[in-house]
Scaffold this active site. Structure first.
Site, PDB file in Angstrom:
ATOM      1  N   LYS A  62       7.092  14.647  15.335  1.00 50.18           N
ATOM      2  CA  LYS A  62       6.255  15.840  15.325  1.00 50.18           C
ATOM      3  C   LYS A  62       7.091  17.046  15.748  1.00 50.18           C
ATOM      4  O   LYS A  62       7.814  16.974  16.758  1.00 50.18           O
ATOM      5  CB  LYS A  62       5.070  15.684  16.289  1.00 50.18           C
ATOM      6  CG  LYS A  62       4.160  14.507  15.958  1.00 50.18           C
ATOM      7  CD  LYS A  62       3.081  14.327  17.005  1.00 50.18           C
ATOM      8  CE  LYS A  62       2.228  13.100  16.711  1.00 50.18           C
ATOM      9  NZ  LYS A  62       1.216  12.862  17.762  1.00 50.18           N
ATOM     10  N   CYS A  68     -10.916  -4.570 -21.841  1.00 49.07           N
ATOM     11  CA  CYS A  68     -11.997  -5.182 -22.607  1.00 49.07           C
ATOM     12  C   CYS A  68     -12.666  -4.114 -23.468  1.00 49.07           C
ATOM     13  O   CYS A  68     -12.923  -3.002 -23.013  1.00 49.07           O
ATOM     14  CB  CYS A  68     -13.010  -5.799 -21.654  1.00 49.07           C
ATOM     15  SG  CYS A  68     -14.574  -6.270 -22.417  1.00 49.07           S
ATOM     16  N   TYR A 122       0.838  -1.203   0.000  1.00 55.26           N
ATOM     17  CA  TYR A 122       0.000   0.000   0.000  1.00 55.26           C
ATOM     18  C   TYR A 122       0.875   1.255   0.000  1.00 55.26           C
ATOM     19  O   TYR A 122       0.619   2.218  -0.725  1.00 55.26           O
ATOM     20  CB  TYR A 122      -0.910  -0.010   1.232  1.00 55.26           C
ATOM     21  CG  TYR A 122      -1.785   1.215   1.360  1.00 55.26           C
ATOM     22  CD1 TYR A 122      -2.975   1.316   0.655  1.00 55.26           C
ATOM     23  CD2 TYR A 122      -1.409   2.282   2.170  1.00 55.26           C
ATOM     24  CE1 TYR A 122      -3.786   2.442   0.764  1.00 55.26           C
ATOM     25  CE2 TYR A 122      -2.198   3.412   2.286  1.00 55.26           C
ATOM     26  CZ  TYR A 122      -3.388   3.477   1.580  1.00 55.26           C
ATOM     27  OH  TYR A 122      -4.166   4.609   1.678  1.00 55.26           O
ATOM     28  N   ASP A 123       1.918   1.243   0.818  1.00 54.26           N
ATOM     29  CA  ASP A 123       2.830   2.392   0.854  1.00 54.26           C
ATOM     30  C   ASP A 123       3.486   2.609  -0.508  1.00 54.26           C
ATOM     31  O   ASP A 123       3.712   3.749  -0.927  1.00 54.26           O
ATOM     32  CB  ASP A 123       3.912   2.179   1.919  1.00 54.26           C
ATOM     33  CG  ASP A 123       3.364   2.294   3.338  1.00 54.26           C
ATOM     34  OD1 ASP A 123       2.280   2.898   3.498  1.00 54.26           O
ATOM     35  OD2 ASP A 123       4.011   1.784   4.267  1.00 54.26           O
ATOM     36  N   CYS A 169     -11.725 -10.827 -23.128  1.00 47.99           N
ATOM     37  CA  CYS A 169     -12.254 -10.581 -21.790  1.00 47.99           C
ATOM     38  C   CYS A 169     -12.768 -11.886 -21.189  1.00 47.99           C
ATOM     39  O   CYS A 169     -13.526 -12.615 -21.856  1.00 47.99           O
ATOM     40  CB  CYS A 169     -13.381  -9.553 -21.860  1.00 47.99           C
ATOM     41  SG  CYS A 169     -14.271  -9.325 -20.300  1.00 47.99           S
ATOM     42  N   LYS A 193       4.599   4.574  16.209  1.00 48.71           N
ATOM     43  CA  LYS A 193       3.389   4.631  15.385  1.00 48.71           C
ATOM     44  C   LYS A 193       2.573   3.373  15.664  1.00 48.71           C
ATOM     45  O   LYS A 193       2.841   2.308  15.122  1.00 48.71           O
ATOM     46  CB  LYS A 193       3.737   4.747  13.908  1.00 48.71           C
ATOM     47  CG  LYS A 193       2.517   4.930  13.004  1.00 48.71           C
ATOM     48  CD  LYS A 193       2.922   5.116  11.552  1.00 48.71           C
ATOM     49  CE  LYS A 193       1.693   5.369  10.681  1.00 48.71           C
ATOM     50  NZ  LYS A 193       0.771   4.210  10.673  1.00 48.71           N
ATOM     51  N   LYS A 242       8.563   4.732   8.535  1.00 46.72           N
ATOM     52  CA  LYS A 242       8.118   3.345   8.555  1.00 46.72           C
ATOM     53  C   LYS A 242       9.276   2.368   8.748  1.00 46.72           C
ATOM     54  O   LYS A 242      10.419   2.661   8.402  1.00 46.72           O
ATOM     55  CB  LYS A 242       7.382   3.015   7.240  1.00 46.72           C
ATOM     56  CG  LYS A 242       6.177   3.902   6.946  1.00 46.72           C
ATOM     57  CD  LYS A 242       5.098   3.788   8.002  1.00 46.72           C
ATOM     58  CE  LYS A 242       4.283   2.531   7.898  1.00 46.72           C
ATOM     59  NZ  LYS A 242       3.387   2.484   6.731  1.00 46.72           N
ATOM     60  N   LEU A 257      -0.889  10.757   8.090  1.00 43.93           N
ATOM     61  CA  LEU A 257       0.487  11.233   8.051  1.00 43.93           C
ATOM     62  C   LEU A 257       1.162  10.821   6.757  1.00 43.93           C
ATOM     63  O   LEU A 257       0.916   9.732   6.230  1.00 43.93           O
ATOM     64  CB  LEU A 257       1.288  10.658   9.226  1.00 43.93           C
ATOM     65  CG  LEU A 257       0.856  11.059  10.638  1.00 43.93           C
ATOM     66  CD1 LEU A 257       1.694  10.312  11.661  1.00 43.93           C
ATOM     67  CD2 LEU A 257       0.997  12.561  10.831  1.00 43.93           C
ATOM     68  N   GLU A 308       7.488   9.401  18.667  1.00 41.83           N
ATOM     69  CA  GLU A 308       6.593   8.471  19.347  1.00 41.83           C
ATOM     70  C   GLU A 308       6.399   7.246  18.470  1.00 41.83           C
ATOM     71  O   GLU A 308       6.401   7.356  17.236  1.00 41.83           O
ATOM     72  CB  GLU A 308       5.221   9.111  19.591  1.00 41.83           C
ATOM     73  CG  GLU A 308       5.234  10.401  20.382  1.00 41.83           C
ATOM     74  CD  GLU A 308       3.886  11.102  20.306  1.00 41.83           C
ATOM     75  OE1 GLU A 308       2.903  10.553  20.844  1.00 41.83           O
ATOM     76  OE2 GLU A 308       3.816  12.188  19.701  1.00 41.83           O
TER      77      GLU A 308
END
Length: 699
Positions: free
Chosen positions: A304, A440, A47-48, A422, A129, A328, A94, A127
């Site tokens: 932060k 398609c 996802y990142d 298709c 995550k 991350k 964030l 902090e």
């Protein structure tokens, strides 16, 4: 899925545009699965990567940024089964950093935005995550009165009763000072020990197991029965407030965390003031090493800016604050067999390959499926059915496939051949030069496309009709009851005239049919932005639809202006469309193409007869000297950054436009202005210096 076969530096503008559209759709899908269904089908890392590639392409092609880009959106709109609560100020997501260099860039950007000397070292508070569910808690005179999920950042789901069952959340703040109104923000989570016990009990009872602690916590908080939530072992870490009231006299984030503790909240024991980059990176290393022993899931470290006055000045971009970033952690890897590659057809006709994997546990999570993006991705990695593949995940369910294990490839292995027809309607599937996806050509004769387009019409950001999902749409389509959007609003009439009414169908009854008709009837009155979104115009997502609605105000005005803009590529209506900040040439082309299609005009005519489309209510900015005006900024600004200037203008009720037109009220000119200043002079539009602008808005 997105295309990673072409390096970003090699993308043509046409390829970049197509990929940004695909990325937007893909990210929206996974946001819905993550935020609304608590059933993510993508790893954190993958996802990142989607967001990272989207942002990189936008950076290289700033003129192609979609107005409903994922970079401008937070979370997802709340489910209708819960009440809705508006946040005092947006509860933002964030931005992510993946390397030390990304963090260094964040610190430099923040210092530059604040106009600080280049060598300034900003203090930050670090902090962990927490990998849980974000929640906001509202206190009035020190007493907890309501709580909500993040939702879409503006409006969340009302989960007050469920939050009251969590012992970490004080019903009353324990000590003064506190203000009359206070919004506390934090994360609901579940410990590893409690998660294991919960799944053990569910297994004994024959219930489906939760995939990970985050899903278990999110699913527990979003129960309609608060007693179910109470039976689950949930915890809460506070990390901030919506807005610092002036009477609290708090000037740093570190001070704020101590005040949260005084009020009775738990905050992470790992929160640390970092005064140098070396301290920042050392803490990141230490937390990564300590991660297995913390007892709860974290997926990175949040930094932060410590000074709250700096936070206030830095403000936010569309989906994230400028004063914070999440650094991350790296992903985990495993090895399993790719059993089969399936081809799926989507709403736009795009054919997407999906890998079915022999289930494997990676980092405590069982994974069994993964998308393979497109045929270029399969060819580039030479991935074949039967291969042992290397997979990678960072916290959720489905991994990213990195490649295959060469010495474990079966001797009878054959390259995967991507179909040219298709799988749904057997129409030809073609690939346009410069595009990564094969599509398609069946169009409206392809059930996958037509049904999904109709379902898009009633989807969450469209008409959002209760009790009307994809399954029901497929049933009505197959029976021939719904072929166009307007047919939805004729459904009750058709039912009353039918020899076999809906209530007699399998799975239906008088009450369910009555409820469906009632839900449809309630949506005859609807906002303009939802109508625009529901039409499924390419590049017109939720944010763009809202942008168009705000700028044109009414359905009749929007439609007439779009028809005028479609008349030619050089006319006042087209010029006005292009002055909207966030509407680029390709988005304008897609809008105009939609209005040039006679079939679409018929759809609009029919909908206008069935609906009561509300005009947009313009917020009052009484006392603002620029309310309702169109402002353009050009040249190098020295008193403030371009982003800060636009944000200020919009907060005072003005429209910050990207181009000069006859409707522009003021052009604010910095050093070395370009063609915009020249055009303003030609049109006789008043130009202001930065000092004159500040005097005008009384700043």
């Amino acid at each position: 899925m997105y295309n990673i076969s072409i390096p970003i530096e090699s993308l043509t503008p046409e390829q970049a545009h197509q990929e940004l559209v695909r990325l937007r759709d893909e990210i929206l899908l996974h946001d819905e699965l993550y935020y609304l269904k608590d059933m993510p089908t993508l790893s954190d890392e993958e996802y990142d990567e989607l967001r990272k590639r989207n942002n990189s392409i936008e950076k290289r092609f700033p003129d192609l940024v979609l107005s409903d880009s994922p970079s401008k959106r937070v979370g997802i709109s709340p489910k209708s089964k819960f009440g809705k609560i508006s946040h005092d100020i947006p509860l933002l997501s964030l931005d992510n950093a993946f390397t030390n260099e990304d963090v260094e860039d964040f610190l430099k950007r923040a210092a530059r935005y604040l106009g600080l000397p280049q060598d300034t070292q900003l203090e930050v508070v670090a902090e962990p995550k927490i990998d849980g569910l974000s929640a906001s808690l509202t206190y009035e005179n020190g007493r907890f009165i309501r709580g909500a999920t993040r939702g879409d950042g503006m409006v969340g789901e009302d989960i007050t009763q469920n939050l009251l069952t969590i012992s970490d959340i004080p019903v009353e703040l324990k000590s003064a000072p506190f203000t009359a109104h206070l919004e506390i923000r934090g994360e609901v989570y579940m410990t590893h020990k409690d998660f294991a016990a919960l799944n053990e009990n569910r297994e004994k009872e024959g219930l489906q197991l939760f995939a990970n602690p985050r899903n278990a916590a999110a699913g527990s908080v979003r129960q309609l029965d608060a007693m179910i939530t109470k039976s689950r072992p949930l915890h809460f870490f506070a990390y901030g407030v919506g807005q610092i009231p002036n009477d609290l006299k708090i000037d740093t984030h570190l001070h704020l965390l101590q005040q949260l503790i005084n009020w009775g909240f738990k905050v992470s024991d790992w929160h640390t003031l970092c005064q140098t980059e070396a301290m920042i990176f050392k803490l990141h290393e230490d937390l990564y090493a300590a991660r297995p022993d913390l007892g709860y899931d974290i997926d990175g470290v949040v930094y932060k800016v410590n000074r709250l006055d700096y936070q206030s000045r830095l403000g936010q971009v569309s989906r994230s604050p400028r004063w914070a970033i999440a650094h991350k952690f790296p992903a985990q890897q495993g090895e399993t067999r790719l059993e089969k590659i399936d081809i799926q057809a989507g709403r736009t006709g795009t054919l997407t390959p999906v890998a079915h994997l022999t289930p494997i546990t990676v980092g405590g999570v069982v994974v069994s499926r993964a998308t393979l993006h497109n045929e270029d991705e399969i060819q580039r990695k030479d991935i074949r059915e039967g291969d042992m593949v290397i997979i990678q995940r960072a916290g959720d369910v489905i991994p990213q496939i990195l490649g295959y294990v060469k010495d474990k490839r079966p001797t009878d292995s054959k390259p995967f051949v991507f179909p040219t027809t298709c799988p749904i309607c057997q129409s030809h599937a073609v690939r346009i030069e410069g595009e990564a996806a094969r599509k398609c050509t069946g169009g409206l004769i392809c059930p996958a496309q037509l049904v999904l387009r109709l379902y898009h019409f009633i989807s969450r950001y469209g008409f959002d009709i209760d009790g009307f999902g994809q399954k029901q749409m497929e049933e009505f389509f197959e029976k021939g009851w719904i072929k166009t959007p307007a047919d939805i609003f004729r459904l009750e009439r058709k039912n009353n005239q039918s020899m076999q009414p809906i209530q007699t169908w399998d799975g239906w009854g008088a009450k369910s049919a009555e409820n469906l008709f009632k839900s449809i009837e309630e949506k005859r009155r609807i906002s303009l932005d939802r109508v625009i979104y529901s039409l499924g115009i390419p590049q017109i997502g939720q944010a763009t639809a809202k942008l168009l609605a705000r700028n044109y105000g009414s359905f009749s005005n929007w439609r007439s202006q779009m028809e005028n803009a479609s008349a030619s590529s050089d006319n006042p209506a087209r010029d006005e469309l292009l002055t909207i900040d966030g509407i680029g040439p390709t988005t304008a082309e897609d809008l105009c193409a939609f209005f040039l299609e006679p079939h679409n005009q018929t759809v609009l005519n029919e909908l206008a007869q069935e609906l009561n489309i509300e005009d947009v209510k313009v917020p009052s900015h009484s006392g603002s000297p620029i309310a309702g005006m169109s402002i353009v900024f050009t040249g190098s600004l020295t008193k403030f950054s371009r982003e800060e200037a636009k944000a200020t203008a919009e907060s005072l009720g003005a429209k910050a436009s990207s181009a000069v037109s006859s409707k522009t009220n003021y052009v604010v000119v910095g050093e070395n202005p370009g063609s915009k200043a020249k055009k303003a002079q030609e049109l006789g539009i008043k130009m202001l210096t930065e000092d004159e602008w500040l005097e005008l808005i009384k700043v």
